[in-house]
Design an enzyme around this catalytic site. Structure first.
Site, PDB file in Angstrom:
ATOM      1  N   GLY A   1       0.836  -1.206   0.000  1.00  0.00           N
ATOM      2  CA  GLY A   1       0.000   0.000   0.000  1.00  0.00           C
ATOM      3  C   GLY A   1       0.858   1.238   0.000  1.00  0.00           C
ATOM      4  O   GLY A   1       2.053   1.176  -0.286  1.00  0.00           O
ATOM      5  N   ASN A   2       0.277   2.365   0.278  1.00  0.00           N
ATOM      6  CA  ASN A   2       1.048   3.611   0.367  1.00  0.00           C
ATOM      7  C   ASN A   2       0.372   4.559   1.366  1.00  0.00           C
ATOM      8  O   ASN A   2      -0.689   4.248   1.906  1.00  0.00           O
ATOM      9  CB  ASN A   2       1.212   4.251  -1.016  1.00  0.00           C
ATOM     10  N   HIS A   3       1.002   5.710   1.609  1.00  0.00           N
ATOM     11  CA  HIS A   3       0.537   6.598   2.673  1.00  0.00           C
ATOM     12  C   HIS A   3      -0.569   7.573   2.264  1.00  0.00           C
ATOM     13  O   HIS A   3      -0.903   8.471   3.023  1.00  0.00           O
ATOM     14  CB  HIS A   3       1.708   7.431   3.210  1.00  0.00           C
TER      15      HIS A   3
ATOM     16  N   ALA B   1      -3.886   7.418  -5.354  1.00  0.00           N
ATOM     17  CA  ALA B   1      -2.498   6.974  -5.444  1.00  0.00           C
ATOM     18  C   ALA B   1      -2.556   5.462  -5.666  1.00  0.00           C
ATOM     19  O   ALA B   1      -2.509   4.681  -4.724  1.00  0.00           O
ATOM     20  CB  ALA B   1      -1.762   7.317  -4.155  1.00  0.00           C
TER      21      ALA B   1
END
Ligand code: C5P
Length: 395
Positions: A204-206, A272
């Site tokens: 995943g990402n922030h 994102a």
């Protein structure tokens, strides 16, 4: 839509709880401020329960020790509505008096103020009251004239506060002065995507989803019907013109966009999206005993924006977002062309002030034919408005 509702000490304050309900149903966030005497006319408990926020009355809350910061409240509000507005408050506002919290907020407002004066007929037509209203109008407030009809005194004449439905119409009319997306169908992707490694782990990402949500809200306020395709995010949104579709992976996000794309006029691709996903997610949790090291084979995720660009019809417009750590401008321009977007919004890093979890953002918008708009650092909700302004002004 953030509405600060100022309530002053008039009998007509009994209509305020109904107005709050109607505003909340429209998706507005409402906070109430009362003058101290208004408490005798309508209970703060009712207003705080219906608005879901404590009611601010004094500069200083003696019970909680909290300071009601008039500047912060004024900055928070898209609109200050004073309803009902008594002759006393009109007179103080017209002369710039500042001896209670509501008056301090009035003086601190940068956005619009609507006043709904309500009082008995003789008071309403008294030259000083009329003069104060004229003065306030000249100073920039919007004054909604009181209605003619039965008054609390038993007399009949001008001075009556309109019914809650009419108050709502006036307020929406002011908010709607910018309805440039009315009748448009818009899809917004937002948040991160999670690509499963096994049932408990993911790539995943922030991303927080805040920028996409801000766009969805502003679009809805400006009249659009919004489909928000939202990856895993702690943020939530509630607006009658926003349909939220929660997804987890890039593949799921793509499916939602594909299934709805034909009916869309605009696509804002603020998510994102992970660029790669594990080739195969393990059905069971991968055990530590699998070895000292392990390799994951990753394959490309579908590029949702590029897909939309490829299937774009004449009337459809596409807005992409780019977050780069190097060569931002070059990469953003390249993405604009290769993905066939109409605009590419580049996040410009400003230490601690922009990017994933920040409330503020600094962006540059690239358009076709090498056009460029440099938007200063501001709240994400204002950035969203600035992006929409660029789009409407260049259609
Ligand atoms: O990841 P990249 O920098 O290429 O992202 C640029 C734009 O493309 C963003 O608007 C993003 O939402 C979109 N994108 C997408 N699907 C992907 C990757 C990116 O829609 N798989």
């Amino acid at each position: 839509m953030r509405i600060l509702l100022g309530v002053t000490a008039g009998i007509a304050a009994y209509k305020v709880p109904f107005l709050i309900r109607l505003l909340v149903k429209q998706g507005a966030e409402v906070r109430c401020v009362m003058t101290p005497d208004a408490r005798d006319f309508v209970s703060p408990l009712v207003l705080s329960t219906l608005s879901n926020h404590p009611v601010a009355i004094e500069f200083w809350n003696k019970e909680t020790g909290a300071w009601n910061n008039h500047v912060a409240l004024a900055e928070w509000a898209d609109l200050l509505v004073i309803c009902p507005c008594t002759a006393n408050t009109l007179s103080k506002m017209a002369s710039g008096a500042c001896d209670n919290l509501l008056l301090a907020i009035f003086l601190s407002m940068r956005n619009k103020t609507i006043l709904f004066p309500a009082m008995d007929l003789e008071m309403y037509r008294h030259p000083t009251v009329q003069r104060n209203m004229d003065q306030l109008e000249q100073d920039g407030s919007i004054i909604v004239p009181a209605e003619y009809g039965e008054l609390a005194s038993g007399l009949s004449g001008q001075g009556r506060l309109p019914e809650p439905e009419t108050l709502l119409e006036y307020i929406l009319g002011v908010v709607a002065s910018k309805r440039d997306f009315l009748g448009k169908n818009v899809v917004v992707t937002a948040g991160p995507t999670y690509e499963a490694i096994d049932p408990v782990r993911f790539i995943g990402n922030h991303a927080s989803g805040k920028m996409g949500l801000a766009l969805a809200e502003r679009l809805a306020e400006r009249g659009a019907d919004v489909l928000l395709v939202l990856g895993p995010s702690k943020c939530s949104v509630s607006h009658p013109k926003i349909k939220v579709c929660s997804v987890v992976s890039a593949e799921e996000m793509w499916n939602e966009v594909k299934n709805n794309w034909d009916s869309m006029d605009f696509g804002f691709f603020a998510a994102a999206v992970a660029d790669y996903q594990p080739e195969r997610a393990s059905q069971h949790k991968i055990k530590k005993s699998a070895g000292e090291s392990m390799a994951l084979t990753l394959v490309k995720t579908p590029d949702i924006l590029a897909w939309a660009g490829k299937h774009k019809k004449e009337h459809q417009r596409i807005i992409g977002f780019a977050l780069e750590t190097q060569n931002g401008e070059v990469n953003a321009k390249e993405k604009l062309h290769t993905k066939k977007a109409d605009y590419m919004v580049l996040n410009v890093p400003v230490e601690n002030e922009s990017g994933f979890n920040a409330e503020t953002n600094k962006v540059c918008i690239f358009g076709k034919d090498d056009r460029l708009w440099d938007i200063p650092l501001m709240q994400k909700r204002e950035v969203a408005n600035a992006i929409l302004n660029v789009i409407t002004n260049t259609q």
